[in-house]
Scaffold this motif. Structure first.
Motif, PDB file in Angstrom:
ATOM      1  N   LEU A 177     -89.140   5.239  -7.100  1.00 55.15           N
ATOM      2  CA  LEU A 177     -90.160   4.706  -7.998  1.00 55.15           C
ATOM      3  C   LEU A 177     -90.258   5.506  -9.286  1.00 55.15           C
ATOM      4  O   LEU A 177     -90.358   4.943 -10.384  1.00 55.15           O
TER       5      LEU A 177
ATOM      6  N   ALA B 285     -87.377   3.033 -10.763  1.00 52.22           N
ATOM      7  CA  ALA B 285     -88.242   1.960 -11.269  1.00 52.22           C
ATOM      8  C   ALA B 285     -88.537   2.125 -12.748  1.00 52.22           C
ATOM      9  O   ALA B 285     -88.597   1.141 -13.501  1.00 52.22           O
TER      10      ALA B 285
ATOM     11  N   GLU C 278     -95.365   8.890  -7.026  1.00 56.21           N
ATOM     12  CA  GLU C 278     -94.785   8.258  -8.216  1.00 56.21           C
ATOM     13  C   GLU C 278     -95.549   8.643  -9.470  1.00 56.21           C
ATOM     14  O   GLU C 278     -94.955   9.003 -10.497  1.00 56.21           O
TER      15      GLU C 278
ATOM     16  N   ARG D 149     -91.163  -4.504 -12.346  1.00 53.49           N
ATOM     17  CA  ARG D 149     -91.641  -3.677 -11.231  1.00 53.49           C
ATOM     18  C   ARG D 149     -91.548  -4.450  -9.916  1.00 53.49           C
ATOM     19  O   ARG D 149     -91.138  -3.900  -8.895  1.00 53.49           O
TER      20      ARG D 149
ATOM     21  N   TRP E 164     -87.838  -4.556  -8.907  1.00 56.02           N
ATOM     22  CA  TRP E 164     -87.300  -3.291  -8.379  1.00 56.02           C
ATOM     23  C   TRP E 164     -87.824  -3.018  -6.967  1.00 56.02           C
ATOM     24  O   TRP E 164     -87.053  -2.653  -6.075  1.00 56.02           O
ATOM     25  N   ILE E 165     -89.115  -3.194  -6.758  1.00 50.79           N
ATOM     26  CA  ILE E 165     -89.694  -2.857  -5.454  1.00 50.79           C
ATOM     27  C   ILE E 165     -89.219  -3.830  -4.384  1.00 50.79           C
ATOM     28  O   ILE E 165     -88.822  -3.419  -3.279  1.00 50.79           O
TER      29      ILE E 165
ATOM     30  N   SER F 221     -85.476  -3.108  -3.779  1.00 53.33           N
ATOM     31  CA  SER F 221     -85.303  -1.888  -2.978  1.00 53.33           C
ATOM     32  C   SER F 221     -85.669  -2.131  -1.528  1.00 53.33           C
ATOM     33  O   SER F 221     -85.001  -1.640  -0.607  1.00 53.33           O
ATOM     34  N   ASP F 222     -86.748  -2.894  -1.321  1.00 55.03           N
ATOM     35  CA  ASP F 222     -87.168  -3.177   0.057  1.00 55.03           C
ATOM     36  C   ASP F 222     -86.147  -4.054   0.772  1.00 55.03           C
ATOM     37  O   ASP F 222     -85.933  -3.899   1.984  1.00 55.03           O
TER      38      ASP F 222
ATOM     39  N   ALA G 217     -95.016  -4.500  -0.182  1.00 61.48           N
ATOM     40  CA  ALA G 217     -94.263  -4.489  -1.437  1.00 61.48           C
ATOM     41  C   ALA G 217     -95.040  -5.178  -2.548  1.00 61.48           C
ATOM     42  O   ALA G 217     -94.997  -4.760  -3.713  1.00 61.48           O
TER      43      ALA G 217
ATOM     44  N   MET H 144     -97.680  -2.694  -3.710  1.00 61.22           N
ATOM     45  CA  MET H 144     -97.029  -1.650  -4.500  1.00 61.22           C
ATOM     46  C   MET H 144     -96.667  -2.157  -5.891  1.00 61.22           C
ATOM     47  O   MET H 144     -96.813  -1.451  -6.888  1.00 61.22           O
ATOM     48  N   SER H 145     -96.189  -3.376  -5.962  1.00 59.01           N
ATOM     49  CA  SER H 145     -95.781  -3.944  -7.250  1.00 59.01           C
ATOM     50  C   SER H 145     -96.970  -4.152  -8.172  1.00 59.01           C
ATOM     51  O   SER H 145     -96.850  -4.017  -9.389  1.00 59.01           O
TER      52      SER H 145
END
Length: 527
Positions: A89, A93, A152, A320, A323-324, A327-328, A350, A353-354
């Motif tokens: 992140l 990210a 992060e 964002r 990316w999250i 990645s997940d 996710a 988080m985003s």
């Protein structure tokens, strides 16, 4: 502005902070939102001077203590366990978001040089530690998500600042070297870790030798600026140096600080951090007028920049998410392939988080430090301010709702091996063993019978308690409610005796301090 007028403005600002925080409390809204809106409204009050922020001064004053506060209270074991996710992140990210924003800016404004587009991406890409803290303190997240977001916010500023400096240099010279940028980033991070470790070690050694509470508190407060300034002076990352020093100090403070220092320092630190956080948001709001005036007024913003800014903000937000979730998806694939070290978040986590990507003081300070000659400077300033407003107001106010809709629950793997009750039993057993060892003289005679009985009773009751956690909580609450009522009665009697001139001020303060400590212990135990 005259120095006295500046002081009056600062006092007025902190008075406004009190009013706005009270309003936020009554309206049940995040304080950051109220402070940002209030500062923006105050910026256009007739007669108030335009606030011009010095970007370097803002970063030096506000960033070190706020980073230190996050690092000091960071749980080191989860931080280490999730360091891969935090690095993804804080570095991945940020770079990915900066690249997406740069491409979007180039598509929207083809005349803008690539270096300026990358600089814009670097400005808006790192979520802010101050904004994240201000919002995350008011929501309840599973431990893993909380660790990832806090980690992060502590580290990503270094990535954004390095990228910004290289982009601005490339815009000025027309030359850019990827190898030089990567090497410089490695040197900054490695140097920051070394400087922060050295400052943290010096703090530990110093506090072992200081015997005065006030000196220990002062040294603990100043270590944040010492690490940041030392890192910058040695051409390392001041951000990484501060975070590293904070992690070191937070790890050793349990064995270095006395109970008196810890209580007094924590109270002072919490008030200072609260005021600094509030000042950050109200200063961001107050700087709105200067930004609008610089670009030619609201009319110019709405007519010439609104669509471009909206598109860039949308690209930043979607980057964002991409990316999250990407990645997940990789973690899900690796987990399915048999690598147990890869633990995916899942789509609901996710999504949360985003959505938790608030920007703040770093974005504004970096934007204000743009050279006057860089192409697209006005657009970058307006975009930076729009990003802060939209992420804090929209994401900050709705993050709690998103978490509730996601229905996140704490995972079993992130729970500690001992719960609160088991840890308390172990602690009391250790206390009883020590009292039992020292309760007898060398000839075997009992020296402290009442003390031994007291600790034996506490150890027995704790070990033999068979109730459920809910029953235990109710019993504890009822027990400490009686203690708190007794403390209140004792305090009222002390005041009566003092008002009747039967005890002097010194006696009142001494006994009141004992009651205060007893009350703090009771409130903590009840909670």
């Amino acid at each position: 502005m005259h120095s006295v007028e500046l002081f009056e403005l600062i006092v007025g600002m902190f008075l406004a902070v009190l009013v706005l925080r009270y309003a936020a409390l009554r309206l049940r809204m995040p304080p950051a939102v109220a402070l940002l809106l209030g500062g923006g409204a105050l910026a256009f009050v007739p007669g108030l001077p335009t606030v011009e922020l010095d970007p370097e001064l803002v970063l030096v004053i506000f960033l070190p203590p706020l980073l230190m506060d996050g690092a000091w209270f960071t749980a080191l074991a989860p931080f280490r366990r999730h360091l891969g996710g935090i690095t993804s992140l804080a570095v991945g990210a940020v770079l990915f978001t900066a690249a997406v924003v740069a491409v979007a800016a180039k598509l929207i404004l083809p005349e803008l040089p690539w270096a300026a587009c990358v600089a814009l991406g670097a400005i808006v890409s790192p979520p802010d530690a101050v904004s994240a803290r201000a919002v995350l303190q008011r929501v309840k997240l599973p431990r893993r998500l909380g660790t990832l977001l806090e980690g992060e916010s502590l580290l990503n500023d270094a990535t954004g600042l390095v990228l910004f400096r290289f982009a601005v240099a490339a815009a000025a010279t027309g030359a850019f070297s990827l190898g030089e940028a990567v090497g410089s980033f490695a040197v900054l991070v490695g140097g920051g870790i070394a400087v922060g470790s050295a400052i943290g070690a010096a703090w530990v050694l110093l506090l072992r030798r200081l015997g005065d509470d006030q000196l220990m508190i002062a040294a603990s407060v100043l270590v944040c600026w010492a690490s940041y300034l030392a890192g910058e002076a040695l051409h390392a990352s001041g951000v990484i140096a501060t975070v590293t020093a904070g992690l070191v100090c937070g790890w050793y403070q349990h064995v270095i600080l006395t109970a008196s220092v810890r209580i007094r320092a924590l109270s002072f630190w919490q008030v200072m951090i609260s005021l600094l956080e509030a000042a950050v948001f109200i200063l961001i709001g107050l700087s709105l007028r200067g930004v609008i005036d610089r670009v030619g007024g609201f009319g110019v913003v709405l007519e010439d920049m609104a669509w471009s800014v909206a598109a860039i903000v949308a690209a930043m937000t979607l980057a964002r998410f991409a990316w999250i979730f990407g990645s997940d998806a990789v973690l899900t694939f690796l987990h399915g392939a048999g690598w147990r070290g890869a633990e995916p978040l899942g789509p609901r986590a996710a999504c949360v988080m985003s959505w938790a990507g608030m920007r703040g003081v770093v974005t504004l300070a970096v934007a204000l430090s743009l050279p006057e000659t860089i192409p697209g400077r006005d657009l970058m300033l307006v975009t930076a301010f729009a990003v802060i407003l939209l992420t804090v107001l929209v994401q900050g106010m709705t993050l709690g709702l998103v978490i509730r809709l996601a229905g996140l629950r704490e995972g079993e793997r992130s729970r500690p091996s001992l719960d609160l009750f088991a840890a308390e039993v172990a602690m009391i057993k250790a206390q009883f063993a020590e009292v039992e060892r020292k309760a007898y003289a060398a000839d075997g005679s009992l020296l402290h019978p009442r003390l031994l009985d007291s600790y034996r009773r506490r150890a027995t009751l704790s070990a033999e308690f068979l109730g459920s956690p809910e029953e235990r909580a109710q019993s504890i609450a009822a027990h400490y409610d009686v203690i708190l009522a007794a403390i209140a009665a004792g305090r009222a009697e002390l005041v009566r005796l003092h008002r009747a001139r039967q005890i002097d001020d010194e006696t009142l303060h001494d006994l009141e301090r004992d009651l205060d400590l007893e009350e703090l212990i009771a409130i903590a135990a009840k909670g």
